[in-house]
Enzyme design. Structure first.
Site, PDB file in Angstrom:
ATOM      1  N   HIS A   1       3.581   3.343  13.116  1.00  0.00           N
ATOM      2  CA  HIS A   1       2.662   4.487  13.097  1.00  0.00           C
ATOM      3  C   HIS A   1       3.209   5.674  13.879  1.00  0.00           C
ATOM      4  O   HIS A   1       2.468   6.382  14.563  1.00  0.00           O
ATOM      5  CB  HIS A   1       1.272   4.091  13.603  1.00  0.00           C
ATOM      6  CG  HIS A   1       0.464   3.375  12.566  1.00  0.00           C
ATOM      7  ND1 HIS A   1      -0.920   3.379  12.563  1.00  0.00           N
ATOM      8  CD2 HIS A   1       0.829   2.634  11.490  1.00  0.00           C
ATOM      9  CE1 HIS A   1      -1.357   2.677  11.523  1.00  0.00           C
ATOM     10  NE2 HIS A   1      -0.295   2.211  10.867  1.00  0.00           N
TER      11      HIS A   1
ATOM     12  N   GLU B   1      -5.216   1.593   2.319  1.00  0.00           N
ATOM     13  CA  GLU B   1      -5.075   0.450   3.230  1.00  0.00           C
ATOM     14  C   GLU B   1      -5.272   0.865   4.673  1.00  0.00           C
ATOM     15  O   GLU B   1      -5.871   0.130   5.473  1.00  0.00           O
ATOM     16  CB  GLU B   1      -3.687  -0.190   3.048  1.00  0.00           C
ATOM     17  CG  GLU B   1      -3.507  -1.518   3.777  1.00  0.00           C
ATOM     18  CD  GLU B   1      -2.984  -1.383   5.210  1.00  0.00           C
ATOM     19  OE1 GLU B   1      -2.918  -2.391   5.924  1.00  0.00           O
ATOM     20  OE2 GLU B   1      -2.657  -0.251   5.615  1.00  0.00           O
ATOM     21  N   GLU B   2      -4.759   2.048   5.023  1.00  0.00           N
ATOM     22  CA  GLU B   2      -4.773   2.480   6.418  1.00  0.00           C
ATOM     23  C   GLU B   2      -6.176   2.785   6.943  1.00  0.00           C
ATOM     24  O   GLU B   2      -6.375   2.947   8.147  1.00  0.00           O
ATOM     25  CB  GLU B   2      -3.881   3.715   6.603  1.00  0.00           C
ATOM     26  CG  GLU B   2      -2.390   3.475   6.353  1.00  0.00           C
ATOM     27  CD  GLU B   2      -1.727   2.628   7.424  1.00  0.00           C
ATOM     28  OE1 GLU B   2      -2.426   2.164   8.347  1.00  0.00           O
ATOM     29  OE2 GLU B   2      -0.507   2.419   7.336  1.00  0.00           O
TER      30      GLU B   2
ATOM     31  N   HIS C   1       0.816  -1.221   0.000  1.00  0.00           N
ATOM     32  CA  HIS C   1       0.000   0.000   0.000  1.00  0.00           C
ATOM     33  C   HIS C   1       0.848   1.269   0.000  1.00  0.00           C
ATOM     34  O   HIS C   1       1.860   1.376   0.680  1.00  0.00           O
ATOM     35  CB  HIS C   1      -1.017  -0.005   1.141  1.00  0.00           C
ATOM     36  CG  HIS C   1      -0.482   0.114   2.530  1.00  0.00           C
ATOM     37  ND1 HIS C   1      -0.281   1.338   3.140  1.00  0.00           N
ATOM     38  CD2 HIS C   1      -0.147  -0.808   3.457  1.00  0.00           C
ATOM     39  CE1 HIS C   1       0.152   1.151   4.376  1.00  0.00           C
ATOM     40  NE2 HIS C   1       0.253  -0.151   4.584  1.00  0.00           N
TER      41      HIS C   1
ATOM     42  N   ASP D   1       5.757   2.311   6.806  1.00  0.00           N
ATOM     43  CA  ASP D   1       4.488   1.594   6.663  1.00  0.00           C
ATOM     44  C   ASP D   1       3.648   2.354   5.629  1.00  0.00           C
ATOM     45  O   ASP D   1       3.007   3.341   5.970  1.00  0.00           O
ATOM     46  CB  ASP D   1       3.782   1.538   8.020  1.00  0.00           C
ATOM     47  CG  ASP D   1       2.428   0.861   7.990  1.00  0.00           C
ATOM     48  OD1 ASP D   1       2.077   0.267   6.950  1.00  0.00           O
ATOM     49  OD2 ASP D   1       1.708   0.957   8.997  1.00  0.00           O
TER      50      ASP D   1
ATOM     51  N   ASP E   1       4.050  -5.833   3.654  1.00  0.00           N
ATOM     52  CA  ASP E   1       3.770  -4.801   4.650  1.00  0.00           C
ATOM     53  C   ASP E   1       4.798  -4.909   5.767  1.00  0.00           C
ATOM     54  O   ASP E   1       5.626  -5.828   5.777  1.00  0.00           O
ATOM     55  CB  ASP E   1       2.349  -4.959   5.206  1.00  0.00           C
ATOM     56  CG  ASP E   1       1.695  -3.630   5.554  1.00  0.00           C
ATOM     57  OD1 ASP E   1       2.419  -2.707   5.996  1.00  0.00           O
ATOM     58  OD2 ASP E   1       0.467  -3.505   5.398  1.00  0.00           O
TER      59      ASP E   1
END
Length: 335
Positions: A305, A196-197, A64, A166, A219
């Protein structure tokens, strides 16, 4: 170690592309790979789909492009911005961070006065762009604009530290593996997915259109190698991780075993991943239509994150080599 294109990786990590607005990173990737594939398309939702044709199994590789962000919901009379999350935003990680909007406006995350830090929530935070009034703030930022973390990419001979690893690092693995392929007997679809998130939305629509025989998502994953971390058998520097499960998927055992076989045949270090939270694009792909046998290749990453996610380049290099070997051979899961 093979010489990785770190300059291009830095460009990827520094490119503003939050969920729902992935155009800039898609354009960057398209320019990098356009001579390596037979066709490139962008679907209705914005997924970048690059096909390298072959006569064998139709294989979908998905990473992603989007990153987490902060969307402005309100601007007060003094010019401070309230926001909501776009993806998984932690109040504790976000406080005091710098953020940047698409137009280059930079702000700092501040907090209301709190009696106790345990009361820290996103609705207690605001973005300070240095405006003195609502009118001044609105000259630079509008309701609905999205900011992302703003920090310098740090890279040396061992590691990379940055926001958006990410999952720009998963996309990077796919791109570098593509560069190492000549001909392939499989029909390969390199899909750089959107959103995706916020719920693996791009992967769902892309897989519906492609109808792959097999899928592998790329990922990051968490690690258990920091002091007093939650027990997890994944560490930085021990190779890419082949997933068994997360909250979105129980990986197809034949796909998982095929990935393990390729790692062992080619003497590539690997780890086994069981993630007790979260999910990847494979969670959406494997449920498409009548089902798609799916697996996941993960890059171990600390501080997920945040604006300082960390990966080791040895894991990245080994993930690239494993990906090349997974897709270059005819894939027969029935054997």
């Amino acid at each position: 170690m093979t010489n990785l294109n770190i300059d291009f990786l830095k460009k990827m990590l520094s490119t503003y592309s939050p969920a729902g607005n992935e155009v800039k990173i898609a354009d960057l990737i398209r320019e990098e790979i356009k001579e390596l594939v037979d066709e490139i398309t962008v679907d209705t939702l914005g997924n970048l789909i690059a096909r390298k044709k072959g006569a064998g199994k139709k294989v979908m590789l998905a990473g992603h492009m989007d990153q987490i962000g902060l969307m402005v919901t309100y601007i007060d009379d003094e010019g401070f911005l309230r926001f909501t999350n776009v993806g998984g935003i932690s109040p504790a990680i976000t406080l005091s961070q710098r953020v940047i909007f698409e137009n280059g406006t930079i702000g700092v995350i501040g907090s209301e006065r709190l009696e106790d830090l345990k009361d820290l929530r996103l609705d207690k935070l605001f973005i300070d762009i240095g405006a003195s009034s609502r009118e001044e703030a609105e000259d630079k930022v509008k309701i609905g604009d999205i900011a992302v973390y703003c920090s310098e990419v740090v890279a040396d001979e061992k590691k990379v530290i940055s926001q958006a690893l990410d999952d720009r690092i998963g996309c990077f693995v796919m791109i570098e593996a593509l560069k190492r392929l000549s001909n392939t007997e499989n029909d390969l679809y390199f899909v750089f997915t959107v959103q995706e998130e916020v719920g693996t939305r791009g992967a769902k629509t892309a897989a519906y259109g492609i109808e792959p025989d097999i899928a592998i998502a790329f990922d990051v994953t968490a690690t258990g190698d920091t002091p007093k971390a939650k027990s997890m058998a994944v560490k930085l520097g021990k190779g890419p991780a082949i997933k068994v499960k997360d909250n979105s998927i129980l990986c197809h055992p034949k796909v998982k075993n095929y990935m393990i076989d390729q790692a062992e045949k080619n003497n590539i270090p690997y780890q086994i991943e069981i993630l007790e939270f979260g999910g990847t694009d494979a969670g959406a792909i494997h449920l498409t239509k009548s089902g798609v046998p799916s697996g996941v290749l993960s890059i171990p990453c600390r501080y997920l994150h945040s604006d300082c996610e960390m990966v080791f380049l040895s894991d990245v290099e080994e993930a690239i080599e494993l990906t090349k070997n997974i897709v270059i051979h005819p894939i027969q899961l029935d054997e």
